[in-house]
Design an enzyme around this catalytic site. Structure first.
Site, short mmCIF file in Angstrom:
data_model
loop_
_atom_site.label_atom_id
_atom_site.label_comp_id
_atom_site.label_asym_id
_atom_site.label_seq_id
_atom_site.Cartn_x
_atom_site.Cartn_y
_atom_site.Cartn_z
N TYR A 1 116.22 -38.51 -6.36
CA TYR A 1 117.04 -39.33 -7.24
C TYR A 1 118.50 -38.88 -7.13
O TYR A 1 119.14 -38.51 -8.10
CB TYR A 1 116.52 -39.20 -8.68
N SER B 1 122.15 -39.78 -4.54
CA SER B 1 123.05 -40.91 -4.29
C SER B 1 122.26 -42.20 -4.04
O SER B 1 122.42 -43.19 -4.75
CB SER B 1 123.93 -40.55 -3.08
N HIS C 1 117.08 -43.65 6.47
CA HIS C 1 117.71 -43.11 7.67
C HIS C 1 116.56 -42.68 8.58
O HIS C 1 115.55 -42.16 8.10
CB HIS C 1 118.62 -41.93 7.31
N GLU D 1 152.14 -38.90 5.22
CA GLU D 1 152.12 -39.58 6.51
C GLU D 1 150.73 -39.54 7.17
O GLU D 1 150.26 -40.54 7.70
CB GLU D 1 153.14 -38.89 7.43
N GLU E 1 148.41 -42.34 3.79
CA GLU E 1 148.60 -43.70 4.31
C GLU E 1 147.40 -44.25 5.06
O GLU E 1 147.33 -45.44 5.36
CB GLU E 1 149.82 -43.75 5.24
N SER F 1 154.85 -52.68 11.19
CA SER F 1 156.10 -53.08 11.86
C SER F 1 155.89 -53.19 13.36
O SER F 1 154.93 -52.65 13.92
CB SER F 1 157.18 -52.04 11.57
P1 NAD Z 1 121.17 -36.72 -2.12
O1 NAD Z 1 121.49 -35.38 -1.60
O2 NAD Z 1 122.20 -37.47 -2.88
O3 NAD Z 1 119.89 -36.69 -3.07
C1 NAD Z 1 118.81 -35.89 -2.82
C2 NAD Z 1 117.74 -35.90 -3.90
O4 NAD Z 1 116.73 -35.01 -3.47
C3 NAD Z 1 118.19 -35.40 -5.26
O5 NAD Z 1 117.40 -36.06 -6.21
C4 NAD Z 1 117.81 -33.91 -5.22
O6 NAD Z 1 117.60 -33.39 -6.48
C5 NAD Z 1 116.52 -33.98 -4.42
N1 NAD Z 1 116.26 -32.73 -3.66
C6 NAD Z 1 117.15 -31.94 -3.00
N2 NAD Z 1 116.53 -30.92 -2.42
C7 NAD Z 1 115.20 -31.04 -2.71
C8 NAD Z 1 114.06 -30.28 -2.39
N3 NAD Z 1 114.14 -29.15 -1.66
N4 NAD Z 1 112.86 -30.70 -2.85
C9 NAD Z 1 112.76 -31.84 -3.59
N5 NAD Z 1 113.83 -32.59 -3.94
C10 NAD Z 1 115.02 -32.19 -3.50
O7 NAD Z 1 120.64 -37.56 -0.87
P2 NAD Z 1 121.20 -38.98 -0.35
O8 NAD Z 1 122.60 -38.82 0.16
O9 NAD Z 1 120.89 -40.02 -1.35
O10 NAD Z 1 120.29 -39.18 0.95
C11 NAD Z 1 118.94 -39.63 0.86
C12 NAD Z 1 118.59 -40.38 2.13
O11 NAD Z 1 119.40 -41.55 2.22
C13 NAD Z 1 118.83 -39.60 3.42
O12 NAD Z 1 117.83 -39.96 4.34
C14 NAD Z 1 120.18 -40.14 3.88
O13 NAD Z 1 120.36 -40.03 5.27
C15 NAD Z 1 120.05 -41.60 3.47
N6 NAD Z 1 121.31 -42.32 3.32
C16 NAD Z 1 122.30 -41.80 2.54
C17 NAD Z 1 123.49 -42.51 2.37
C18 NAD Z 1 124.58 -41.97 1.46
O14 NAD Z 1 125.63 -42.60 1.40
N7 NAD Z 1 124.42 -40.87 0.74
C19 NAD Z 1 123.67 -43.73 3.01
C20 NAD Z 1 122.62 -44.26 3.78
C21 NAD Z 1 121.45 -43.54 3.93
#
Ligand code: NAD
Ligand code: MG
Length: 330
Positions: free
Chosen positions: A25, A27, A108, A227, A231, A252
């Site tokens: 839970y 990003s 991913h 710069e 920007e 420009s």
């Molecule tokens: P994140 O780091 O924001 O979230 C990770 C979650 O996992 C959190 O809830 C954290 O508490 C939990 N966590 C961390 N370590 C843990 C462990 N050892 N055991 C159990 N839970 C654990 O991750 P994210 O950036 O949301 O990435 C998640 C997936 O989404 C990845 O595969 C990433 O490549 C993909 N993804 C991310 C983005 C982005 O912008 N962040 C974009 C596209 C795809």
């Protein structure tokens, strides 16, 4: 042109009687789980008991379970843990709880493409990867729009994996913006290449190098900051809106002539050689091995580099200058 899929191409009813477990839970997890709930679907969130995100998920009104329980309950297990911990958690808490006919999905392709997770043959494996960070996935959804997504099927045990993936993409709002089909290999390798060479690695080195060169030549760091870093957003916004042409049109004639003639001397044959070498290491699995081992070692190199980056003069002067830009906070 490659085909784009929209709402009318995706059948949300395929998910109506299913339970979706969002594992993690952060990003993406918080954003995707909330969008799926608001799309009327059955969502459980699987987390480490007492972990950092547990309370956040609860206070968002989520049905929070241990990862094992969530995996057991789910028809679709969507893994949104950091890439470097996915395979360990999969082996410990998920592998023995996946039932035949269910699906495991990703945002991913890293762990499937580089064989860190090897799912059983009798489950669907697909990917729905939003091409934007979690906060945009959530914000655009609440505004009635969405973030474009990539869709890929690695394993189609049910014969319906693609339809299922499209329905999932619709649930998070992706089909409102458009979904493009790809493969796990293509998504993983291009994603790593983009973030290393262009978006994250390339841009930051360009900023630091041009800042350092101006400051070493005796110009004021404040001027160099505006710069070389500040920007950049104005330029990137124009490119985002209307491609390279729109940017060249708005700057420009001096900037256009200088940029078009000098740019290729900066990103020159030597730079292109280094970019190709980065791609070769991605394709061969060398980068993946390095990153997986770095994760197993508790990220010593990453932590050291983060510290060094934080201490860079462009960061120090930037912090100072931005604190005075009251308009930035609006
Ligand atoms: P994140 O780091 O924001 O979230 C990770 C979650 O996992 C959190 O809830 C954290 O508490 C939990 N966590 C961390 N370590 C843990 C462990 N050892 N055991 C159990 N839970 C654990 O991750 P994210 O950036 O949301 O990435 C998640 C997936 O989404 C990845 O595969 C990433 O490549 C993909 N993804 C991310 C983005 C982005 O912008 N962040 C974009 C596209 C795809
Ligand atoms: Mg990317």
């Amino acid at each position: 042109m490659v085909q784009m899929y929209y709402d009318e191409d995706a059948n949300l009813d395929l998910l109506k009687d299913k339970t979706i477990a969002i594992i993690g839970y952060g990003s993406q997890g918080a954003a995707q789980a909330q969008n799926l709930v608001d799309s009327g679907l059955n969502v459980v969130v699987g987390l480490r008991e007492g972990g950092a995100s547990w309370n956040a998920a609860l206070s968002d009104g989520m049905n929070v379970l241990s990862i094992e329980q969530a995996a057991k309950k789910a028809d679709i297990i969507h893994l949104l843990l950091p890439d470097e911990v996915q395979s360990m958690v999969y082996q410990q808490d998920i592998a023995s709880n996946i039932s035949k006919g269910s699906a495991i999905s990703f945002s991913h392709g890293f762990n499937i493409h580089y064989h860190q997770i090897i799912p059983p043959d009798d489950v669907d494996v697909f990917m729905v990867a939003p091409k934007g960070p979690g906060y945009l996935v959530r914000r655009t959804y609440t505004e009635g729009a969405g973030v474009p997504c990539l869709l890929a099927v690695y394993q189609d045990a049910s014969g319906k994996a693609k339809e299922l993936g499209l329905a999932f993409a619709r649930g998070i709002g992706g089909t409102r913006a458009g979904v493009i089909e790809t493969s796990f290999a293509e998504e993983t390798e291009t994603d790593l290449f983009g973030e290393q060479v262009d978006l994250c690695g390339g841009v930051t080195e360009l900023i630091k190098a041009s800042f350092e060169i101006l400051v070493e030549a005796g110009y004021k760091p404040e001027i160099a900051y505006f710069e070389t870093l500040h920007e950049l957003k104005l330029i990137v916004d124009l490119i985002h809106e209307g491609g390279l042409s729109k940017m060249w049109y708005y700057v420009s004639n001096t900037a256009e002539y200088g940029g078009l003639t000098v740019g290729p001397k900066i990103i020159n044959a030597e730079s292109r050689k280094a970019m190709k070498e980065a791609l070769r290491r991605i394709q061969s699995g060398e980068f993946a091995r390095e990153f997986v081992l770095e994760g197993k070692a508790n990220k010593p190199v990453l932590r050291a580099l983060e510290k060094k980056e934080h201490e860079h003069p462009v960061e120090q002067i930037g912090k100072e200058l931005r604190s005075r830009m009251t308009w930035l906070k609006q």
